[in-house]
Design a protein around this motif. Structure first.
Motif: not given
Length: 537
Positions: A89-99, A121-129, A131-134, A151-156
């Motif tokens: 999906s569009r949302a998955q692809i955009q997330s994959i490009l980041q993660t 729950a606004r978990f996507v952006r914290p998880y991505t950041r 995971r990338l060490g940001l 899961t980098y401190g994010i309950p999923i």
């Protein structure tokens, strides 16, 4: 013993069976419930495996695939996941490009992460950041580290919610499972609210600060109806990886399998075919001489086979025509238009459907000539029509007209993309293509256009609408703010081609256009412009 000795069973008019118990009551009665999912992704894998074995002699099995294949992860990391299971999906692809998934567990998390609950729950952006060490990984309570470290401190996952309730709230295993069941029933809000409040009180009794307990329970509540079991995510991730592996290494077999498993997935067949052709797969149109009802492979035995579109994708052919065509084809190859129509006893309508789709091209090149031949063979021509041969040259269609006829006849075209025939005109007016986006500065004004592939209006997006445009080079993500959507609702919903003015935004490797104005891009006007221009020159 027979289930009917314990529960009332009802047979439906459609041949299905209903147990007249609510699934929660089954648990109270001590009757286990199992979910067996008939997933289209498994059908694709199975069909592709069979095609690979038939062509190469190599037998693939789902659990034997190498889970560390570099080419597969590289393809996933580029966001080239159209047609794959769960991550297309569009949302998955955009997330994959980041993660940038690098191992199977990354896909396990990816499958569970991009769902309505975690997004809310606004978990996507914290998880991505993280995971990338940001962003530094933080735990609201030290006891959360062993539970959410992977899961980098994010309950999923649901299992994490159960573990949190046991570690911080002192819940027993039975109480934790009761919480899990309550979280799976967001519609039963009183039961869920009571379970969440009980957990909050127990956490505070166990020394968790009230503000921390509040935040934890808020997070659990927000994804309560969509939290994925980790075991479920593992199963989905394995299928997702298998489809990605097939696409990376056997793109022709993968395309053939997904077209034969249609309808399924997120994208129309034409989009999958366009993308496969951009990646080097040869795709051929339906053919009564060389093809079959299902899509097939043609060409070299070992390398680069072509995909032949099956007759099943020709619109308008019903079950009766299918059965007649298949039965007739079983008697030997067709030798001409008249042979097809006669042996399959086709009606005028079915013969014209085949001619319109180009399925007679091997016998009678030219769609209009083939249509005349089909009419003659069906014995249903106009009184003044010639009985045998036309005494004049038929004005056949140009490339652009053929593309749009293909969309009408099959929904699939191998003659090119409709946008490429008006690209010169669009460039004259400063309209960018998807291939131009890499060079566009962040927040620059931009004009884009394309064929609408998907329109999404998620309930969790606060009125924002997402549109995916396709052109001859790829895709353009469009974000439509609520006021803009309200002002252009009619065009957005009904125009197949859109011209969009907006602002370009870049977030790492993710590129979007935030729309401000819409206009329908009219194909007929574009054709008229090209025709007039060609005549003048």
């Amino acid at each position: 013993r027979p289930l009917g000795e314990y529960l009332p069973i009802e047979e439906t008019s459609m041949g299905r069976t209903i147990l007249q118990f609510d699934k929660d009551d089954l648990d109270a009665a001590g009757v286990p419930k199992f979910d067996f999912l008939g997933l289209g992704g498994l059908t694709v894998v199975h069909k592709a495996f069979d095609a690979i074995e038939a062509r190469t002699g190599r037998t693939l099995r789902l659990y034997d695939l190498p889970v560390d294949d570099e080419a597969t992860y590289a393809m996933i990391g580029r966001g080239e996941t159209l047609g794959t299971f769960q991550i297309e999906s569009r949302a998955q692809i955009q997330s994959i490009l980041q993660t940038r998934p690098e191992r199977l567990y990354d896909i396990v998390v990816q499958v569970a992460l991009i769902r309505p609950g975690p997004i809310q729950a606004r978990f996507v952006r914290p998880y991505t950041r993280r995971r990338l060490g940001l962003e530094e990984v933080e735990y609201l309570d030290p006891r959360l580290e062993p539970i959410t470290k992977r899961t980098y401190g994010i309950p999923i996952f649901q299992e994490q919610a159960m573990a949190i309730s046991m570690a911080l709230g002192g819940f027993s295993a039975a109480e934790a499972d009761e919480l899990r069941r309550a979280m799976g029933h967001r519609k039963k809000l009183p039961k869920l609210h009571a379970a969440i409040q009980r957990l909050k009180g127990r956490m505070e009794q166990n020394g968790v600060a009230p503000d921390v307990a509040e935040q934890i329970t808020d997070d659990l509540y927000s994804f309560s109806n969509y939290g994925f079991p980790e075991s479920h995510a593992w199963s989905f991730a394995l299928i997702a990886y298998a489809t990605a592996y097939l696409k990376a290494h056997y793109p022709a077999e993968f395309l053939m399998a997904i077209l034969n498993a249609w309808p399924m997935g997120f994208y129309p067949p034409a989009t999958l075919v366009h993308e496969a052709r951009r990646n080097g797969v040869t795709v051929r149109p339906p053919c009564l001489r060389d093809g079959k009802w299902e899509c097939t492979l043609e060409g070299p035995e070992r390398e680069h086979p072509a995909v032949r579109i099956g007759w099943k994708h020709i619109k308008g052919l019903g079950e009766e025509a299918r059965n007649r065509l298949q039965a007739a084809a079983g008697g030997g190859p067709f030798t001409g238009v008249e042979d097809v129509v006669r042996r399959a006893a086709l009606s005028r309508k079915d013969a014209l459907h085949l001619a319109r789709a180009g399925a007679f091209e091997a016998f009678e090149p030219g769609r209009r000539k083939a249509a005349w031949a089909a009419l003659r063979a069906a014995g249903d021509v106009l009184p003044l029509a010639p009985a045998r041969h036309l005494p004049f040259d038929v004005d056949e269609m140009g490339d652009e007209e053929l593309i749009f006829l293909d969309y009408l006849a099959t929904g699939i075209t191998v003659a090119g993309h409709p946008m490429e025939h008006i690209r010169d005109r669009l460039r004259e007016h400063g309209v960018a293509s998807s291939a131009d986006l890499e060079e566009v500065p962040d927040r620059a004004p931009i004009l884009v256009s394309g064929l609408v592939v998907a329109r999404q209006h998620p309930a969790t997006a606060n009125g924002t609408v997402f549109i995916l445009l396709e052109d001859e080079h790829g895709f353009i993500n469009i974000i439509v703010p609520p006021p803009v959507y309200a002002a252009h609702r009619e065009v957005i919903h009904h125009a197949p081609f859109l011209l969009i003015q907006g602002r370009f935004e870049r977030d790492g490797r993710v590129m979007n256009v935030v729309a401000s104005r819409f206009r329908a891009l009219e194909r007929d006007r574009a054709i008229a412009h090209r025709t007039a221009h060609g005549r003048r020159s």
